[in-house]
Design an enzyme around this catalytic site. Structure first.
Site, short mmCIF file in Angstrom:
data_model
loop_
_atom_site.label_atom_id
_atom_site.label_comp_id
_atom_site.label_asym_id
_atom_site.label_seq_id
_atom_site.Cartn_x
_atom_site.Cartn_y
_atom_site.Cartn_z
N PHE A 62 48.69 63.48 28.60
CA PHE A 62 48.19 64.25 29.75
C PHE A 62 48.74 63.62 31.01
O PHE A 62 48.49 62.45 31.29
CB PHE A 62 46.66 64.28 29.79
N ASP A 89 52.87 56.04 32.70
CA ASP A 89 51.79 56.67 33.46
C ASP A 89 50.54 55.83 33.24
O ASP A 89 49.88 55.92 32.21
CB ASP A 89 51.62 58.11 32.94
N LYS A 94 43.84 57.55 40.22
CA LYS A 94 42.44 57.35 39.83
C LYS A 94 41.74 56.15 40.48
O LYS A 94 41.19 56.27 41.55
CB LYS A 94 42.34 57.26 38.32
C1 LIG Z 1 47.13 59.59 32.41
C2 LIG Z 1 46.89 60.61 33.49
N1 LIG Z 1 47.93 61.04 34.22
C3 LIG Z 1 47.77 61.93 35.20
C4 LIG Z 1 46.53 62.47 35.48
C5 LIG Z 1 46.38 63.48 36.58
O1 LIG Z 1 45.75 62.90 37.67
P1 LIG Z 1 45.13 63.82 38.82
O2 LIG Z 1 44.00 64.58 38.23
O3 LIG Z 1 44.73 62.85 39.89
O4 LIG Z 1 46.24 64.72 39.29
C6 LIG Z 1 45.43 62.06 34.73
C7 LIG Z 1 44.10 62.64 34.99
O5 LIG Z 1 43.22 62.62 34.17
C8 LIG Z 1 45.62 61.11 33.71
O6 LIG Z 1 44.59 60.69 32.95
#
Ligand SMILES: Cc1ncc(COP(=O)(O)O)c(C=O)c1O
Length: 395
Positions: free
Chosen positions: A135, A220, A249
């Protein structure tokens, strides 16, 4: 249903299936609803409230900055963003930073950076290999990057240039690599996709493959970074270093922020090639600096490790007690409990009744992402509520 909830239904697009609670206040690992009822918060703003709710160092930094300078645009130099950048670079293996406002935006920027690298150094290669179950965010490109068809199907056709391959398979990455590949992008531990841990040697094998092929490794760490896994960054636990890393986050403990970090050789943006109106604004950066400084100075990652072990032991104890619990997995304070059937919603609602907020990760799994500042006592309290909730479901 309270009036606020009725009004939400009237005015909001229905994208969230919310739990019927309206939260009005938070402190530490606790929140209160509009009727004054208290809850222990193991959702943590979806792994965002690293220092808990309204931590004094964050609240004071935001208040002071709000009275000083909130936003200027990146046409000018501002001090909070430089202080945050310095702290990020001094405490990671990366050399340069770009600040933005969310996780998806950080990942978009990371992919743009990898594509620039591809144009400059890899004969125009632009494809990014990602994993199934990953994700990476909700923008169109990040939906294409995220290897989950439920996020992709409603929006076909998707932007090109993303190849989703089986998670935990170095062979799949090798098979998907072509002359068009500029990067591999992975979460060190898949968060939203199920709290899926990498197999031993998977990440080292991916790192070695990227080195061999001359392509970039993007990690990520939006969910795993900033201490949640028991080290400041997850990559430290796997003996590898990314070329590009994304954060968001927990970086400002609740204030929206995102960051792209890169090694010098991958920092190939030139003026005008990327940008952001709000990215790096003094307000968010002051919150980010206060959060990161506190995390580092107080070994919050170490706390996440110790308390995470305590929580894991407790969850495994419940796993022994209730036969319908099939798995406890995760690391630090990013943990999941899986069930043999689709009872996660019922367990979540029973926890809510008992005064504990948890996240329904999947129809058959819960996720726990409490603030990183919690202690064993709060964990024991949460385990007691969870135990009673599970008992109410039966065995
Ligand atoms: C691993 C990861 N990458 C990207 C995101 C996306 O972040 P945002 O909701 O701040 O756009 C999330 C959100 O849950 C995530 O867990």
């Amino acid at each position: 249903m309270s009036n606020w909830q009725e009004l939400e239904h009237k005015y909001f697009m229905h994208t969230f299936d919310r739990v019927p609670v309206t939260l009005v206040r938070g402190e530490g690992a606790r929140v209160w609803d509009e009727d004054g009822r208290q809850y222990l918060d193991f959702v943590g703003g979806w792994a965002v409230n690293s220092l808990g709710h309204c931590h004094p160092v964050v609240a004071e930094a935001v208040a002071e900055q709000a009275h000083t300078l909130i936003q200027t645009s990146n046409q000018f130099y501002t001090i909070p963003q430089v202080r945050l950048a310095e702290l990020l670079i001094q405490n990671s293996c990366l050399d340069k930073v770009f600040l933005c406002n969310s996780g998806a935006e950080a990942n978009e920027g990371a992919v743009k950076l990898a594509r620039r690298y591809g144009k400059l150094h890899l004969n125009g290669a632009y494809e990014v290999i990602t994993a199934t179950g990953s994700f990476h965010g909700r923008t169109l490109a990040m939906v294409a990057a995220s290897g989950q068809s439920k996020f992709q199907q409603p929006y076909l056709p998707l932007p090109v240039g993303f190849i989703n391959v089986g998670y935990n398979s170095i062979e799949a990455i090798k098979a998907a690599t072509t002359s068009q590949t500029c990067a591999v992008m992975l979460e060190p531990v898949q968060g939203e996709g199920g709290v899926n841990l990498p197999d031993d040697n998977y990440l080292t094998a991916v790192r070695a493959w990227c080195d061999q092929m001359g392509i970039l490794l993007i990690l990520d760490e939006i969910q795993t970074g900033l201490g949640r896994m028991g080290t400041l960054f997850a990559y430290e636990q796997y003996g590898i270093e990314p070329d590009i890393m994304t954060l968001a986050k927990g970086l400002a403990s609740g204030i929206p922020i995102g960051a792209i970090l890169a090694k010098d050789r991958a920092s190939v943006f030139t003026p005008g090639e990327h940008g952001s109106t709000f990215g790096g604004n003094p307000l968010a950066c002051a919150a980010g600096y206060a959060t990161l400084r506190f995390i580092i100075d107080n070994d919050i990652a170490g706390n996440a490790k110790r308390v995470g072990q305590h929580l894991t032991t407790g969850l495994k104890g419940l796993g022994q007690k209730f036969q319908f619990i099939t798995d406890i997995r995760g690391c630090g304070l990013l943990l999941a409990m899986e069930f043999s059937s689709d009872i996660a919603q019922s367990v979540m609602m029973a926890c809510l009744d008992g005064g504990l907020l948890v996240n329904r990760l999947k129809p058959n799994a819960l996720r726990f992402m409490p603030p990183l500042i919690i202690g064993n006592q709060e964990v024991d309290e949460a385990l007691g509520i969870l135990d009673r909730a599970l008992s109410s479901i039966g065995n």
